[in-house]
Design an enzyme around this catalytic site. Structure first.
Site, PDB file in Angstrom:
ATOM      1  N   GLU A 185       0.804  -1.223   0.000  1.00  0.00           N
ATOM      2  CA  GLU A 185       0.000   0.000   0.000  1.00  0.00           C
ATOM      3  C   GLU A 185       0.837   1.273   0.000  1.00  0.00           C
ATOM      4  O   GLU A 185       0.344   2.350   0.343  1.00  0.00           O
ATOM      5  CB  GLU A 185      -0.955   0.035   1.219  1.00  0.00           C
ATOM      6  CG  GLU A 185      -1.760  -1.223   1.456  1.00  0.00           C
ATOM      7  CD  GLU A 185      -2.595  -1.624   0.261  1.00  0.00           C
ATOM      8  OE1 GLU A 185      -3.252  -0.752  -0.323  1.00  0.00           O
ATOM      9  OE2 GLU A 185      -2.582  -2.810  -0.101  1.00  0.00           O
ATOM     10  N   GLN A 212       5.799 -10.654  -4.148  1.00  0.00           N
ATOM     11  CA  GLN A 212       6.761 -11.702  -3.810  1.00  0.00           C
ATOM     12  C   GLN A 212       7.593 -11.365  -2.563  1.00  0.00           C
ATOM     13  O   GLN A 212       8.674 -11.885  -2.365  1.00  0.00           O
ATOM     14  CB  GLN A 212       7.707 -11.947  -4.994  1.00  0.00           C
ATOM     15  CG  GLN A 212       6.991 -12.402  -6.243  1.00  0.00           C
ATOM     16  CD  GLN A 212       6.209 -13.687  -6.029  1.00  0.00           C
ATOM     17  OE1 GLN A 212       6.693 -14.592  -5.373  1.00  0.00           O
ATOM     18  NE2 GLN A 212       5.019 -13.762  -6.581  1.00  0.00           N
ATOM     19  N   ASP A 223       8.920  -3.951 -10.665  1.00  0.00           N
ATOM     20  CA  ASP A 223       8.174  -4.035  -9.411  1.00  0.00           C
ATOM     21  C   ASP A 223       7.999  -5.510  -9.075  1.00  0.00           C
ATOM     22  O   ASP A 223       7.389  -6.260  -9.834  1.00  0.00           O
ATOM     23  CB  ASP A 223       6.813  -3.348  -9.577  1.00  0.00           C
ATOM     24  CG  ASP A 223       5.959  -3.401  -8.309  1.00  0.00           C
ATOM     25  OD1 ASP A 223       6.441  -3.913  -7.286  1.00  0.00           O
ATOM     26  OD2 ASP A 223       4.813  -2.913  -8.365  1.00  0.00           O
ATOM     27  N   THR A 279       1.353   2.509  -8.466  1.00  0.00           N
ATOM     28  CA  THR A 279       0.893   3.799  -8.987  1.00  0.00           C
ATOM     29  C   THR A 279       2.042   4.553  -9.637  1.00  0.00           C
ATOM     30  O   THR A 279       1.866   5.198 -10.677  1.00  0.00           O
ATOM     31  CB  THR A 279       0.275   4.642  -7.853  1.00  0.00           C
ATOM     32  OG1 THR A 279      -0.704   3.862  -7.169  1.00  0.00           O
ATOM     33  CG2 THR A 279      -0.398   5.891  -8.416  1.00  0.00           C
ATOM     34  N   ARG A 302      -6.891  -0.279  -7.194  1.00  0.00           N
ATOM     35  CA  ARG A 302      -6.000  -1.123  -6.393  1.00  0.00           C
ATOM     36  C   ARG A 302      -6.214  -2.583  -6.739  1.00  0.00           C
ATOM     37  O   ARG A 302      -7.301  -3.129  -6.557  1.00  0.00           O
ATOM     38  CB  ARG A 302      -6.276  -0.903  -4.898  1.00  0.00           C
ATOM     39  CG  ARG A 302      -5.410  -1.757  -3.973  1.00  0.00           C
ATOM     40  CD  ARG A 302      -3.974  -1.287  -3.956  1.00  0.00           C
ATOM     41  NE  ARG A 302      -3.138  -2.087  -3.062  1.00  0.00           N
ATOM     42  CZ  ARG A 302      -2.248  -2.984  -3.469  1.00  0.00           C
ATOM     43  NH1 ARG A 302      -2.086  -3.219  -4.754  1.00  0.00           N
ATOM     44  NH2 ARG A 302      -1.510  -3.646  -2.601  1.00  0.00           N
TER      45      ARG A 302
END
Length: 350
Positions: free
Chosen positions: A43, A201, A197, A48, A175
Site C-alpha cells: 500500500e 513476492q 516491481d 501507482t 487497487r
C-alpha cells in the site's frame, strides 16, 4: 489439514517456478539500461508510480487499457462499501430500518466479478451520506479501507454509467494486488529505462533479491499517511514500522552495498490532511514536533536515512511525492533522472 497444506505447497512451488522463469528473462534482457528496482511495503504506492511512468513516458493508457480497469474499480468500490458497513456494525453504529436493508443488499453482493449498476450506485450514494457511515469513515485508521474510497464514492454517478470508461485518474487510484514481476520500459532523451516491481513476492525476498544486485538504483516508496494504520497481513504491526524494517533490510543488504536509493515519501496529500488531526507521536513516542507538516516530514525522513550503515559508499536521495498527481511525479522523476544517468555512467566506468 494435511491436504490443505499440500495444496498450498504445490501452489507456492508453481508460483516460484513462474517467478524464476521471469528472472531468467530479466537477466537476459536487462542490459544497457538504467535499471530501477521498485520496492516498498504494501500500500505504499509502488504500482501507482509504475502507472505514472506509462502515462508520462509511454503515451498513457489507451481506451481499451483503461476499460480493463473498469471491473477492478467497481470491485474496489464494493469492497470499500462492505468494509464500511462491517466496521459500522463493529463500532456499534446503527442504521435506520431502510438503510439497514440497503446495507444488507450491498453486503450480500459478490465482490468479483461485479458490475456497478446505476441502481446499486444509488444505494451506495445513500449509504455514503448516512451518519453511521460518516462516523465510521472518520475512524478509518481503525480498520482496513482503501485510500481511494472517498474519491470513488464522490464519483459514483459517473462511474456507474453503462458507457463508463475509466479516466487516467480513476486508473491511478485503482487497487489490485501485484503478483510476480511487473516491468515497465520507457525511454527519456535516448536513454532506456526499465522499472521492475516485484510486488507480491515479498515473502520470497531472500530467494530473489540477489538477482537484482546490478540495478542502477532502488526506488523505495513509503506511505507517509500510514503512520497510524496497521498491516493488512498483521493487524498488530504498524505500517510505518514495517516500512522502516523493510528499508533497513534492503538498504543494508549485501547485494545493494553500493546501490543508491531514491526514497519516495509518498501520499503527501493524505499526510498533509491527517497530520492536522493525528499526531505523529502515535507512531513514534519521541516525536515532539506536534501537528506540523514540515517537522513531521523531516522527522520521518531522518528515521529512514539514519538506517543507512554504508553512508560512505551509498547515497540516499529523497523526495516528497503524491503518486496520483501526474505533474508532481513528472517533476520529481525529472529531478532524479540526472542522478540516475550519472550513476549509470559510474557503474559502467565511463
Amino acid at each position: 489439514m494435511g491436504c490443505a497444506g499440500s495444496t498450498g505447497n504445490k501452489e507456492e512451488k508453481a508460483k516460484s517456478k513462474v517467478v524464476e522463469a521471469q528472472l531468467k528473462t530479466y537477466n537476459k534482457d536487462f542490459q544497457h539500461q538504467i535499471k530501477l528496482l521498485l520496492l516498498g511495503a504494501g500500500e505504499s504506492g509502488k504500482s501507482t508510480i509504475a502507472k505514472q511512468m506509462k502515462i508520462i513516458h509511454l503515451s498513457g493508457f489507451s481506451e481499451d487499457e483503461r476499460l480493463y480497469f473498469k471491473d477492478v474499480i467497481h470491485s474496489n468500490i464494493l469492497g470499500s462499501a462492505k468494509a464500511l458497513v462491517q466496521a459500522a456494525e463493529n463500532f456499534g453504529y446503527s442504521f435506520s430500518k431502510k438503510m439497514q436493508s440497503k446495507a444488507d443488499t450491498i453486503t450480500n453482493l459478490d465482490a468479483y466479478p461485479f458490475e456497478l449498476s446505476p441502481e446499486i450506485a444509488e444505494n451506495l450514494v445513500e449509504l455514503w451520506a448516512d451518519s453511521a457511515i460518516k462516523k465510521t469513515f472518520a475512524r478509518a485508521s481503525e480498520f482496513q479501507l482503501l485510500d481511494s474510497t472517498e474519491y470513488y464514492f464522490d464519483n459514483l454517478e459517473r462511474i456507474s454509467q453503462k458507457d463508463y470508461v475509466p479516466s487516467e485518474q480513476d486508473v491511478l487510484r485503482s487497487r489490485a494486488k501485484t503478483t510476480g514481476i511487473t516491468e515497465t520500459e520507457f525511454e527519456i532523451e535516448g536513454t532506456k529505462f526499465k522499472m521492475v516491481d516485484v510486488g507480491g513476492q515479498r515473502s520470497e525476498r531472500k530467494k530473489w533479491i540477489h538477482c537484482f544486485e546490478d540495478v542502477t538504483a532502488i526506488l523505495f516508496c513509503v506511505a507517509l499517511s500510514e503512520y497510524d494504520l496497521k498491516l493488512y497481513e498483521d493487524e498488530n504491526v504498524n505500517r510505518m514500522h514495517e516500512s522502516l524494517k523493510l528499508f533497513d533490510e534492503i538498504c543494508n543488504s549485501k547485494w545493494f552495498m553500493k546501490v543508491s536509493i531514491i526514497l519516495f515519501l509518498n501520499k503527501s496529500d493524505l499526510f498533509k490532511e491527517k497530520i492536522k488531526k493525528v499526531d505523529l507521536k502515535v507512531c513514534f513516542s519521541d516525536y515532539d514536533g506536534g501537528l506540523n507538516y514540515d517537522k513531521a516530514i523531516e522527522y520521518i525522513c531522518d528515521k529512514f536515512i539514519n538506517l543507512n550503515q554504508n553512508s560512505d559508499s551509498k547515497q540516499i536521495y529523497w523526495h516528497v511525492t503524491c503518486a496520483t498527481d501526474t505533474q508532481n511525479i513528472k517533476f520529481v522523476f525529472n529531478a532524479v533522472k540526472d542522478i540516475l544517468l550519472h550513476r549509470a555512467l559510474d557503474i559502467s566506468g565511463l
